[in-house]
Design a protein around this motif. Structure first.
Motif, PDB file in Angstrom:
ATOM      1  N   GLN A   1      54.159  45.553 -45.896  1.00  0.00           N
ATOM      2  CA  GLN A   1      54.662  44.708 -44.818  1.00  0.00           C
ATOM      3  C   GLN A   1      53.648  44.613 -43.681  1.00  0.00           C
ATOM      4  O   GLN A   1      53.111  45.622 -43.224  1.00  0.00           O
ATOM      5  CB  GLN A   1      55.972  45.271 -44.277  1.00  0.00           C
ATOM      6  N   VAL A   2      53.429  43.398 -43.237  1.00  0.00           N
ATOM      7  CA  VAL A   2      52.574  43.134 -42.077  1.00  0.00           C
ATOM      8  C   VAL A   2      53.426  42.437 -41.021  1.00  0.00           C
ATOM      9  O   VAL A   2      54.068  41.426 -41.304  1.00  0.00           O
ATOM     10  CB  VAL A   2      51.372  42.256 -42.454  1.00  0.00           C
ATOM     11  N   ALA A   3      53.425  42.988 -39.821  1.00  0.00           N
ATOM     12  CA  ALA A   3      54.151  42.386 -38.704  1.00  0.00           C
ATOM     13  C   ALA A   3      53.179  42.181 -37.549  1.00  0.00           C
ATOM     14  O   ALA A   3      52.498  43.118 -37.136  1.00  0.00           O
ATOM     15  CB  ALA A   3      55.310  43.266 -38.284  1.00  0.00           C
ATOM     16  N   VAL A   4      53.125  40.958 -37.064  1.00  0.00           N
ATOM     17  CA  VAL A   4      52.234  40.619 -35.949  1.00  0.00           C
ATOM     18  C   VAL A   4      53.113  40.236 -34.763  1.00  0.00           C
ATOM     19  O   VAL A   4      53.782  39.210 -34.783  1.00  0.00           O
ATOM     20  CB  VAL A   4      51.279  39.479 -36.307  1.00  0.00           C
TER      21      VAL A   4
ATOM     22  N   GLU B   1      49.805  48.473 -53.258  1.00  0.00           N
ATOM     23  CA  GLU B   1      49.273  47.998 -51.983  1.00  0.00           C
ATOM     24  C   GLU B   1      49.453  49.047 -50.888  1.00  0.00           C
ATOM     25  O   GLU B   1      50.393  49.849 -50.930  1.00  0.00           O
ATOM     26  CB  GLU B   1      49.970  46.707 -51.532  1.00  0.00           C
ATOM     27  N   SER B   2      48.570  48.993 -49.918  1.00  0.00           N
ATOM     28  CA  SER B   2      48.674  49.843 -48.740  1.00  0.00           C
ATOM     29  C   SER B   2      47.952  49.175 -47.582  1.00  0.00           C
ATOM     30  O   SER B   2      47.214  48.201 -47.778  1.00  0.00           O
ATOM     31  CB  SER B   2      48.092  51.225 -49.010  1.00  0.00           C
ATOM     32  N   GLY B   3      48.175  49.692 -46.382  1.00  0.00           N
ATOM     33  CA  GLY B   3      47.450  49.207 -45.216  1.00  0.00           C
ATOM     34  C   GLY B   3      48.226  48.312 -44.273  1.00  0.00           C
ATOM     35  O   GLY B   3      47.700  47.903 -43.241  1.00  0.00           O
ATOM     36  N   GLY B   4      49.448  47.996 -44.626  1.00  0.00           N
ATOM     37  CA  GLY B   4      50.241  47.152 -43.744  1.00  0.00           C
ATOM     38  C   GLY B   4      50.673  47.901 -42.493  1.00  0.00           C
ATOM     39  O   GLY B   4      50.468  49.105 -42.362  1.00  0.00           O
ATOM     40  N   GLY B   5      51.264  47.167 -41.565  1.00  0.00           N
ATOM     41  CA  GLY B   5      51.745  47.787 -40.338  1.00  0.00           C
ATOM     42  C   GLY B   5      52.040  46.762 -39.275  1.00  0.00           C
ATOM     43  O   GLY B   5      52.054  45.552 -39.534  1.00  0.00           O
ATOM     44  N   LEU B   6      52.257  47.263 -38.073  1.00  0.00           N
ATOM     45  CA  LEU B   6      52.533  46.418 -36.912  1.00  0.00           C
ATOM     46  C   LEU B   6      51.255  46.284 -36.094  1.00  0.00           C
ATOM     47  O   LEU B   6      50.604  47.291 -35.771  1.00  0.00           O
ATOM     48  CB  LEU B   6      53.642  47.034 -36.069  1.00  0.00           C
ATOM     49  N   VAL B   7      50.899  45.050 -35.754  1.00  0.00           N
ATOM     50  CA  VAL B   7      49.680  44.807 -34.989  1.00  0.00           C
ATOM     51  C   VAL B   7      49.948  43.703 -33.981  1.00  0.00           C
ATOM     52  O   VAL B   7      50.792  42.826 -34.210  1.00  0.00           O
ATOM     53  CB  VAL B   7      48.520  44.435 -35.941  1.00  0.00           C
ATOM     54  N   GLN B   8      49.237  43.760 -32.871  1.00  0.00           N
ATOM     55  CA  GLN B   8      49.389  42.725 -31.853  1.00  0.00           C
ATOM     56  C   GLN B   8      48.636  41.459 -32.255  1.00  0.00           C
ATOM     57  O   GLN B   8      47.664  41.531 -33.017  1.00  0.00           O
ATOM     58  CB  GLN B   8      48.864  43.234 -30.516  1.00  0.00           C
ATOM     59  N   PRO B   9      49.059  40.327 -31.755  1.00  0.00           N
ATOM     60  CA  PRO B   9      48.312  39.093 -32.013  1.00  0.00           C
ATOM     61  C   PRO B   9      46.841  39.256 -31.630  1.00  0.00           C
ATOM     62  O   PRO B   9      46.525  39.847 -30.592  1.00  0.00           O
ATOM     63  CB  PRO B   9      49.010  38.063 -31.121  1.00  0.00           C
ATOM     64  N   GLY B  10      45.982  38.754 -32.488  1.00  0.00           N
ATOM     65  CA  GLY B  10      44.549  38.901 -32.291  1.00  0.00           C
ATOM     66  C   GLY B  10      43.970  40.140 -32.928  1.00  0.00           C
ATOM     67  O   GLY B  10      42.740  40.297 -32.993  1.00  0.00           O
ATOM     68  N   GLY B  11      44.821  41.017 -33.408  1.00  0.00           N
ATOM     69  CA  GLY B  11      44.366  42.253 -34.014  1.00  0.00           C
ATOM     70  C   GLY B  11      43.940  42.092 -35.460  1.00  0.00           C
ATOM     71  O   GLY B  11      43.943  40.981 -36.014  1.00  0.00           O
ATOM     72  N   SER B  12      43.595  43.220 -36.062  1.00  0.00           N
ATOM     73  CA  SER B  12      43.090  43.231 -37.435  1.00  0.00           C
ATOM     74  C   SER B  12      43.792  44.300 -38.261  1.00  0.00           C
ATOM     75  O   SER B  12      44.250  45.317 -37.724  1.00  0.00           O
ATOM     76  CB  SER B  12      41.588  43.514 -37.444  1.00  0.00           C
ATOM     77  N   LEU B  13      43.853  44.041 -39.544  1.00  0.00           N
ATOM     78  CA  LEU B  13      44.327  45.012 -40.530  1.00  0.00           C
ATOM     79  C   LEU B  13      43.518  44.826 -41.795  1.00  0.00           C
ATOM     80  O   LEU B  13      43.054  43.707 -42.085  1.00  0.00           O
ATOM     81  CB  LEU B  13      45.808  44.803 -40.863  1.00  0.00           C
ATOM     82  N   ARG B  14      43.395  45.888 -42.555  1.00  0.00           N
ATOM     83  CA  ARG B  14      42.795  45.778 -43.888  1.00  0.00           C
ATOM     84  C   ARG B  14      43.781  46.298 -44.912  1.00  0.00           C
ATOM     85  O   ARG B  14      44.185  47.465 -44.878  1.00  0.00           O
ATOM     86  CB  ARG B  14      41.484  46.547 -44.009  1.00  0.00           C
ATOM     87  N   LEU B  15      44.145  45.422 -45.810  1.00  0.00           N
ATOM     88  CA  LEU B  15      45.032  45.794 -46.910  1.00  0.00           C
ATOM     89  C   LEU B  15      44.197  46.210 -48.111  1.00  0.00           C
ATOM     90  O   LEU B  15      43.119  45.667 -48.347  1.00  0.00           O
ATOM     91  CB  LEU B  15      45.931  44.625 -47.297  1.00  0.00           C
ATOM     92  N   SER B  16      44.731  47.160 -48.864  1.00  0.00           N
ATOM     93  CA  SER B  16      44.092  47.601 -50.099  1.00  0.00           C
ATOM     94  C   SER B  16      45.092  47.493 -51.245  1.00  0.00           C
ATOM     95  O   SER B  16      46.295  47.651 -51.039  1.00  0.00           O
ATOM     96  CB  SER B  16      43.626  49.052 -49.979  1.00  0.00           C
ATOM     97  N   CYS B  17      44.578  47.252 -52.418  1.00  0.00           N
ATOM     98  CA  CYS B  17      45.396  47.233 -53.628  1.00  0.00           C
ATOM     99  C   CYS B  17      44.667  48.042 -54.689  1.00  0.00           C
ATOM    100  O   CYS B  17      43.618  47.613 -55.180  1.00  0.00           O
ATOM    101  CB  CYS B  17      45.636  45.810 -54.095  1.00  0.00           C
ATOM    102  N   ALA B  18      45.223  49.185 -55.012  1.00  0.00           N
ATOM    103  CA  ALA B  18      44.649  50.042 -56.049  1.00  0.00           C
ATOM    104  C   ALA B  18      45.244  49.669 -57.393  1.00  0.00           C
ATOM    105  O   ALA B  18      46.472  49.673 -57.555  1.00  0.00           O
ATOM    106  CB  ALA B  18      44.929  51.498 -55.728  1.00  0.00           C
ATOM    107  N   ALA B  19      44.386  49.338 -58.333  1.00  0.00           N
ATOM    108  CA  ALA B  19      44.822  48.870 -59.643  1.00  0.00           C
ATOM    109  C   ALA B  19      44.562  49.928 -60.707  1.00  0.00           C
ATOM    110  O   ALA B  19      43.584  50.684 -60.637  1.00  0.00           O
ATOM    111  CB  ALA B  19      44.093  47.583 -60.015  1.00  0.00           C
ATOM    112  N   SER B  20      45.418  49.955 -61.711  1.00  0.00           N
ATOM    113  CA  SER B  20      45.233  50.862 -62.833  1.00  0.00           C
ATOM    114  C   SER B  20      45.921  50.285 -64.068  1.00  0.00           C
ATOM    115  O   SER B  20      46.762  49.389 -63.963  1.00  0.00           O
ATOM    116  CB  SER B  20      45.795  52.253 -62.508  1.00  0.00           C
TER     117      SER B  20
END
Length: 111
Positions: free
Chosen positions: A106-109, A6-25
């Motif tokens: 990790q996603v933190a809002v 997984e990748s793409g997590g982070g800290l974002v303000q309420p109302g914001g957006s994130l896109r998570l990705s999961c690379a499989a193999s």
């Protein structure tokens, strides 16, 4: 062997957006239903969204209308687009294929 990264997590303000990705193999990605789960501190891991091999999707009521799961079989990747994020969405997000799990992102809002 099966790997989910997984990748793409982070800290974002309420109302914001994130896109998570999961690379499989390590397996034939197009033949498996994929899912996203999350686990907040002190809580059990819960289902967030799933996408079948045919592209059908299902969502937890708590994220319906805000999150979108999708897959790109050519890239062996599953995505989770998260919009209108709320503090209650704060959690570690995990990619899932049957009994296999990624390491989580990790996603933190928070403001």
């Amino acid at each position: 062997q099966v790997q989910l990264v997984e990748s793409g997590g982070g800290l974002v303000q309420p109302g914001g957006s994130l896109r998570l990705s999961c690379a499989a193999s390590g397996f034939i990605f197009s033949k498996w239903t994929m899912g996203w789960y999350r686990q907040a501190p002190g809580k059990q891991r819960e289902f967030v969204a799933g996408v079948t091999t045919g592209g059908s999707t299902v969502y937890a009521d708590s994220v319906k209308g805000r999150f979108t799961i999708s897959r790109d079989n050519a890239k062996n990747t599953v995505y989770l687009q998260m919009n209108s994020l709320k503090p209650g969405d704060t959690a570690a997000y995990y990619c899932n294929r049957a009994q296999r799990w990624g390491q989580g992102t990790q996603v933190a809002v928070s403001s």
